[in-house]
Design a protein around this motif. Structure first.
Motif, PDB file in Angstrom:
ATOM      1  N   ASP A   1      50.280  33.598  28.534  1.00 20.75           N
ATOM      2  CA  ASP A   1      49.132  32.932  27.881  1.00 20.75           C
ATOM      3  C   ASP A   1      48.158  33.139  28.741  1.00 20.75           C
ATOM      4  N   GLY A   2      48.033  33.803  30.110  1.00 15.67           N
ATOM      5  CA  GLY A   2      46.879  33.859  30.882  1.00 15.67           C
ATOM      6  C   GLY A   2      46.956  33.005  32.009  1.00 15.67           C
ATOM      7  N   THR A   3      47.789  31.925  31.814  1.00 14.40           N
ATOM      8  CA  THR A   3      47.743  30.682  32.850  1.00 14.40           C
ATOM      9  C   THR A   3      49.104  30.546  33.426  1.00 14.40           C
TER      10      THR A   3
ATOM     11  N   MET B   1      48.147  45.034  49.070  1.00  8.87           N
ATOM     12  CA  MET B   1      47.026  46.237  49.034  1.00  8.87           C
ATOM     13  C   MET B   1      46.074  45.310  48.358  1.00  8.87           C
ATOM     14  N   LYS B   2      44.620  45.304  49.005  1.00 11.53           N
ATOM     15  CA  LYS B   2      43.537  44.391  48.525  1.00 11.53           C
ATOM     16  C   LYS B   2      43.053  45.041  47.234  1.00 11.53           C
ATOM     17  N   LYS B   3      43.285  46.446  47.087  1.00 13.80           N
ATOM     18  CA  LYS B   3      42.607  47.268  45.779  1.00 13.80           C
ATOM     19  C   LYS B   3      42.873  46.694  44.474  1.00 13.80           C
ATOM     20  N   ASN B   4      44.340  46.038  44.404  1.00 14.40           N
ATOM     21  CA  ASN B   4      44.875  45.630  43.212  1.00 14.40           C
ATOM     22  C   ASN B   4      44.735  43.959  42.833  1.00 14.40           C
ATOM     23  N   LYS B   5      43.930  43.373  43.830  1.00 11.36           N
ATOM     24  CA  LYS B   5      43.973  41.970  44.002  1.00 11.36           C
ATOM     25  C   LYS B   5      43.298  41.047  42.560  1.00 11.36           C
ATOM     26  N   ASP B   6      42.454  41.779  42.045  1.00  9.92           N
ATOM     27  CA  ASP B   6      41.761  41.296  40.936  1.00  9.92           C
ATOM     28  C   ASP B   6      42.281  42.148  39.702  1.00  9.92           C
ATOM     29  N   THR B   7      43.271  42.895  39.866  1.00  6.50           N
ATOM     30  CA  THR B   7      43.856  43.888  38.456  1.00  6.50           C
ATOM     31  C   THR B   7      45.030  43.208  37.786  1.00  6.50           C
ATOM     32  N   CYS B   8      44.841  42.919  36.385  1.00  9.62           N
ATOM     33  CA  CYS B   8      46.146  42.717  35.501  1.00  9.62           C
ATOM     34  C   CYS B   8      46.257  43.796  34.653  1.00  9.62           C
ATOM     35  N   ILE B   9      47.561  44.152  34.301  1.00 13.77           N
ATOM     36  CA  ILE B   9      47.560  45.320  33.348  1.00 13.77           C
ATOM     37  C   ILE B   9      48.689  44.737  32.306  1.00 13.77           C
TER      38      ILE B   9
ATOM     39  N   GLN C   1      45.363  49.233  29.744  1.00  9.28           N
ATOM     40  CA  GLN C   1      44.027  49.238  30.120  1.00  9.28           C
ATOM     41  C   GLN C   1      44.165  48.112  31.230  1.00  9.28           C
ATOM     42  N   LEU C   2      43.240  48.198  32.412  1.00 12.64           N
ATOM     43  CA  LEU C   2      43.173  47.416  33.253  1.00 12.64           C
ATOM     44  C   LEU C   2      42.148  46.286  33.063  1.00 12.64           C
ATOM     45  N   VAL C   3      42.590  45.122  33.141  1.00 11.07           N
ATOM     46  CA  VAL C   3      41.645  43.703  32.863  1.00 11.07           C
ATOM     47  C   VAL C   3      41.486  43.147  34.123  1.00 11.07           C
ATOM     48  N   GLN C   4      40.567  42.159  34.086  1.00 11.78           N
ATOM     49  CA  GLN C   4      40.309  41.247  35.313  1.00 11.78           C
ATOM     50  C   GLN C   4      41.417  40.228  35.360  1.00 11.78           C
ATOM     51  N   TYR C   5      41.877  39.989  36.456  1.00 13.11           N
ATOM     52  CA  TYR C   5      42.933  39.069  36.801  1.00 13.11           C
ATOM     53  C   TYR C   5      42.480  37.649  36.890  1.00 13.11           C
ATOM     54  N   ALA C   6      42.631  36.507  36.204  1.00 14.88           N
ATOM     55  CA  ALA C   6      42.311  35.244  36.302  1.00 14.88           C
ATOM     56  C   ALA C   6      42.827  34.592  37.461  1.00 14.88           C
ATOM     57  N   HIS C   7      42.242  34.499  38.535  1.00 16.16           N
ATOM     58  CA  HIS C   7      42.856  33.744  39.791  1.00 16.16           C
ATOM     59  C   HIS C   7      42.736  32.424  39.405  1.00 16.16           C
ATOM     60  N   ARG C   8      43.860  31.431  39.850  1.00 16.11           N
ATOM     61  CA  ARG C   8      43.671  29.921  39.679  1.00 16.11           C
ATOM     62  C   ARG C   8      43.906  29.482  41.259  1.00 16.11           C
TER      63      ARG C   8
END
Length: 200
Positions: free
Chosen positions: A75-77, A1-9, A193-200
């Motif tokens: 650690d986010g990466t 689902m594209k809706k959650n493509k940038d979502t990190c929880i 809380q929903l935060v921005q997912y950092a794509h690599r």
């Protein structure tokens, strides 16, 4: 689902991130396990098919998938090193977007029985309620999968049917806004809380 493509929880035990191509190789390794194939009702795929499946899930309006990461190590990466499972929502009735099937898999055995599955389930249900408009969750669990049956029942799911053919129980949990169970779930996940997912 594209809706959650940038979502990190982020949670206390697990972090939910969208299922991307970088996760496929490790996911594919998990799914070579006969035990996980049986528990998830999955057929083994080759690696090319697994990449195609990831892309189809990303495009699919009726399926929402998050990969579960170990919150203490993340650690986010370092997604791949921290992968422990996944959680999914399926909209099985195109005419009813208020109901969805939920499933959880803790693939890494060392993380089972430690509350990771429960937290991931509750976070996903909160996401489903608040972001996707879901008010009823169902789950299909094999007769032999006692740990999952116990976990879902402790959360409040109740049996609605069973299939001896498929050897599985269907459980359901309605979450009407304002109900005791609805408020309980929000309280259990009030740190989320929903935060921005950092794509690599």
């Amino acid at each position: 689902m594209k809706k959650n493509k940038d979502t990190c929880i982020p949670g206390n035990r697990v972090v939910l991130v969208p299922y991307t191509k970088e996760h496929v190789l490790k996911y594919h390794g998990w799914m070579q396990s006969a035990e996980l194939q049986k528990l998830t009702g999955s057929e083994p795929l080759n690696l090319d098919q697994e990449y195609q499946m990831q892309q189809s899930w990303f495009e699919d309006y009726d399926k929402c998938t998050f990969i579960l990461l170990d919150a203490k190590s993340y650690d986010g990466t370092n997604d791949v090193e921290c992968m422990i499972g996944d959680v999914n929502l399926f909209f099985n009735n195109e005419n009813d977007r208020s109901s969805a099937e939920i499933e959880i898999m803790i693939a890494e055995e060392s993380y089972r029985g430690k509350g990771c599955g429960k937290e991931a389930l509750l976070i996903m249900m909160r996401y489903g309620m608040q972001e996707l408009g879901i008010s009823t969750f169902t789950a299909k669990i094999g007769y032999e999968n006692k740990p999952s049956l116990t976990m879902f029942e402790k959360i409040g799911f109740r049996e609605v049917s069973r299939s001896d053919v498929f050897q599985e129980v269907t459980l359901a949990l309605p979450l009407t806004k304002g109900s005791d169970k609805y408020e309980w779930l929000l309280k259990q996940t009030n740190h989320v809380q929903l935060v921005q997912y950092a794509h690599r």
